[in-house]
Enzyme design. Structure first.
Site, short mmCIF file in Angstrom:
data_model
loop_
_atom_site.label_atom_id
_atom_site.label_comp_id
_atom_site.label_asym_id
_atom_site.label_seq_id
_atom_site.Cartn_x
_atom_site.Cartn_y
_atom_site.Cartn_z
N GLY A 241 0.84 -1.20 0.00
CA GLY A 241 0.00 0.00 0.00
C GLY A 241 0.87 1.25 0.00
O GLY A 241 1.86 1.33 -0.73
N GLY A 243 2.84 2.13 2.19
CA GLY A 243 4.16 1.87 2.77
C GLY A 243 4.28 2.03 4.28
O GLY A 243 5.39 2.05 4.79
N GLY A 244 3.16 2.10 4.98
CA GLY A 244 3.22 2.27 6.44
C GLY A 244 4.10 1.20 7.09
O GLY A 244 4.99 1.50 7.88
N ASP A 308 0.13 -7.86 4.82
CA ASP A 308 -0.77 -6.92 5.52
C ASP A 308 -2.04 -6.89 4.67
O ASP A 308 -2.21 -6.02 3.82
CB ASP A 308 -0.10 -5.54 5.61
CG ASP A 308 -0.87 -4.57 6.46
OD1 ASP A 308 -1.72 -5.02 7.26
OD2 ASP A 308 -0.63 -3.35 6.34
N CYS A 361 -6.17 -5.51 9.82
CA CYS A 361 -6.68 -4.51 10.77
C CYS A 361 -8.16 -4.81 10.97
O CYS A 361 -9.02 -3.96 10.78
CB CYS A 361 -6.42 -3.08 10.29
SG CYS A 361 -7.05 -2.70 8.66
C1 LIG Z 1 -4.25 -3.11 4.49
S1 LIG Z 1 -3.78 -2.44 2.98
C2 LIG Z 1 -2.05 -2.26 3.14
C3 LIG Z 1 -1.60 -1.16 4.05
C4 LIG Z 1 -0.09 -0.98 4.08
N1 LIG Z 1 0.63 -2.21 4.28
C5 LIG Z 1 0.35 -0.01 5.15
O1 LIG Z 1 0.80 -0.41 6.23
O2 LIG Z 1 0.24 1.20 4.89
C6 LIG Z 1 -3.94 -3.79 1.90
C7 LIG Z 1 -3.31 -3.61 0.53
O3 LIG Z 1 -3.40 -4.85 -0.16
C8 LIG Z 1 -3.42 -4.56 -1.53
N2 LIG Z 1 -3.84 -5.78 -2.23
C9 LIG Z 1 -5.08 -6.29 -2.42
N3 LIG Z 1 -5.02 -7.44 -3.10
C10 LIG Z 1 -3.71 -7.69 -3.33
C11 LIG Z 1 -2.99 -8.73 -3.98
N4 LIG Z 1 -3.63 -9.78 -4.53
N5 LIG Z 1 -1.65 -8.66 -4.03
C12 LIG Z 1 -0.99 -7.62 -3.46
N6 LIG Z 1 -1.62 -6.58 -2.86
C13 LIG Z 1 -2.95 -6.63 -2.78
C14 LIG Z 1 -4.35 -3.39 -1.63
O4 LIG Z 1 -4.15 -2.67 -2.83
C15 LIG Z 1 -3.98 -2.57 -0.38
O5 LIG Z 1 -3.04 -1.58 -0.69
#
Ligand SMILES: C[S@@+](CC[C@H](N)C(=O)[O-])C[C@H]1O[C@@H](n2cnc3c(N)ncnc32)[C@H](O)[C@@H]1O
Length: 432
Positions: A241, A243-244, A308, A361
């Site tokens: 996402g 990058g958090g 995540d 989350c």
């Molecule tokens: C909870 S958010 C990530 C937040 C981020 N890690 C942070 O700490 O800021 C989940 C992320 O998973 C991504 N996502 C969804 N399906 C995915 C997939 N099949 N492969 C990789 N990323 C995916 C979404 O685009 C989203 O950005």
């Protein structure tokens, strides 16, 4: 604006959110554009009232006997704006910008208490259809856990060890009442404002511009720490996402080893470049978003794969209370399918002896414990490493108890840990 006009404005914005399904930030921004005369104090107070009304929608509606924007704005006004019930009643005087005067039932509702035996989804302010999930996760504490997710949240910051120390950030933010977080050793907390007070915009601080800290809930910080990144490791942040967590991993790794940051969606990933630069993280390679073939070509080389995962976000309802009422039963199987897919990709990239850290989350067992149990059925070469054994070395101190009573995986919640709701499972791939 007088209090009556603020309450009427909040009812108008709530109507936009609840009846026209606009996200809360967009509805508030639209209202602001259409009412340019409103000052920043007015906008902040209206925003606070709208968010508080959404947080406690079910219990406020039960007290008022109506789930309407008007009833919710009136019922939330005493606590949100720091007014007495009498002041709220007097403020709705039917004048040009105020609401029409209150009925007898509304007046009674303003000071009513919920009766004993109120169902958990009303006392805990969550959708009724989620009651079985909450009860499965928390048993008799379902209402208490829901109520904590309906409270205002503090602003948590993660100190970037590449550029600062906790002490330095605490000093820079002293005037906001900053204190160290209770569990995360790199966290700083600025308390939630009381009444109509506005949370400070800490990303406008010079210290943020210098890369000393990032805004990140303590639960998210703990998830990144528990994942167990360390110097010289090969790490993949599979759902990076904005990058958090990537930044948190980089902070621990001290610019050694290599972090690969991937996301399926390039729009989600876009802010990461600016953030990495500000943080001084030089060991992160951002992969081509959505290029699964290139990702999989990296093979099972990673000491740590952090998933995540996309989820309902039920653990972040304190910050996004409109999402609580937008989530639909059909969203859960959709998210579960996405989680299965990212977990399976992550498993294939974890080296023997390495760790696949699964994080959401969310507080819903379908996305958390159930998902882990299903993963272990599909992948006999993985087992759960209890968080309790990893905690001391990675976070420090005694491990907390998981809010769902589990011994090996960790469910953090605002009620038990004063964090957002985060779930963490450490899945260790066996040595061949
Ligand atoms: C909870 S958010 C990530 C937040 C981020 N890690 C942070 O700490 O800021 C989940 C992320 O998973 C991504 N996502 C969804 N399906 C995915 C997939 N099949 N492969 C990789 N990323 C995916 C979404 O685009 C989203 O950005």
């Amino acid at each position: 604006m007088r209090a009556g006009a603020r309450i009427a404005a909040a009812a108008e914005v709530l109507d936009d959110i609840l009846n026209r399904h606009r996200p809360a930030p967009a509805a508030l921004a639209d209202w602001g554009k259409a009412h340019r005369f409103a000052g920043s104090g007015d906008r902040a107070a209206i925003g606070t009232l709208v968010f508080d009304a959404l947080r406690r929608r079910a219990s406020l509606a039960a007290r008022m006997g109506a789930d309407t924007p008007r009833a919710l704005a009136l019922a939330a006004a005493p606590r949100a704006l720091g007014l007495t019930a009498e002041q709220v009643t007097a403020a709705a005087d039917g004048s040009e910008h105020a609401l029409a005067p209150l009925s007898d039932a509304e007046r009674a509702g303003l000071s009513a208490e919920l009766p004993a035996g109120t169902p958990a989804h009303i006392a805990g302010d969550f959708p009724e259809w989620l009651l079985p999930s909450f009860e499965r996760a928390f048993g008799p504490a379902a209402a208490e856990e829901g109520a904590a997710l309906a409270a205002r949240a503090p602003v948590d910051l993660r100190v970037n060890a590449l550029k600062a120390t906790q002490e330095k950030v605490l000093k820079a933010l002293e005037r906001y009442g900053a204190t160290p977080t209770a569990l995360a050793p790199t966290g700083v907390r600025v308390p939630a404002p009381e009444g109509a007070g506005k949370a400070p915009h800490l990303e406008a601080e010079t210290a943020h511009g210098k890369g000393w800290f990032e805004v990140q809930d303590e639960g998210s910080q703990l998830a990144a720490l528990l994942a167990g990144a360390g110097p010289r490791m090969q790490v993949l942040d599979l759902c990076a996402g904005a990058g958090g967590k990537t930044l948190a991993l980089a902070s621990v790794m001290q610019n050694t080893g290599q972090i690969y940051a991937y996301d399926a969606d390039k729009k989600q990933l876009r802010p990461i470049f600016e953030r990495l630069k500000r943080a001084g993280a030089r060991n992160v390679q951002v992969l081509d978003a959505g290029n699964l073939a290139a990702l999989q070509a990296l093979g099972p080389r990673f000491d740590l794969v952090l998933v995540d995962a996309p989820c309902t976000g039920s653990g972040t309802w304190r910050r996004k209370p409109d999402a609580k009422w937008r989530v639909k039963a059909s969203n859960i199987p959709e998210r579960i399918a996405e989680q299965v897919s990212v977990l399976d990709v992550g498993a294939g990239l974890t080296k023997p002896g390495g760790t696949l850290a699964y994080v959401t989350c969310s507080v819903l067992p379908e996305e958390n414990r159930d998902q882990v149990a299903d993963f272990l059925k599909r992948h006999a070469d993985f087992s759960v490493e209890p968080f309790t054994t990893a905690w001391g070395a990675r976070v420090g101190g005694e491990p907390p108890r998981s809010a769902d009573g589990a011994e090996d995986t960790l469910q953090l919640t605002p009620a038990r840990h004063a964090t957002d709701g985060f779930f963490i499972a450490l899945l260790r791939r066996h040595q061949q």
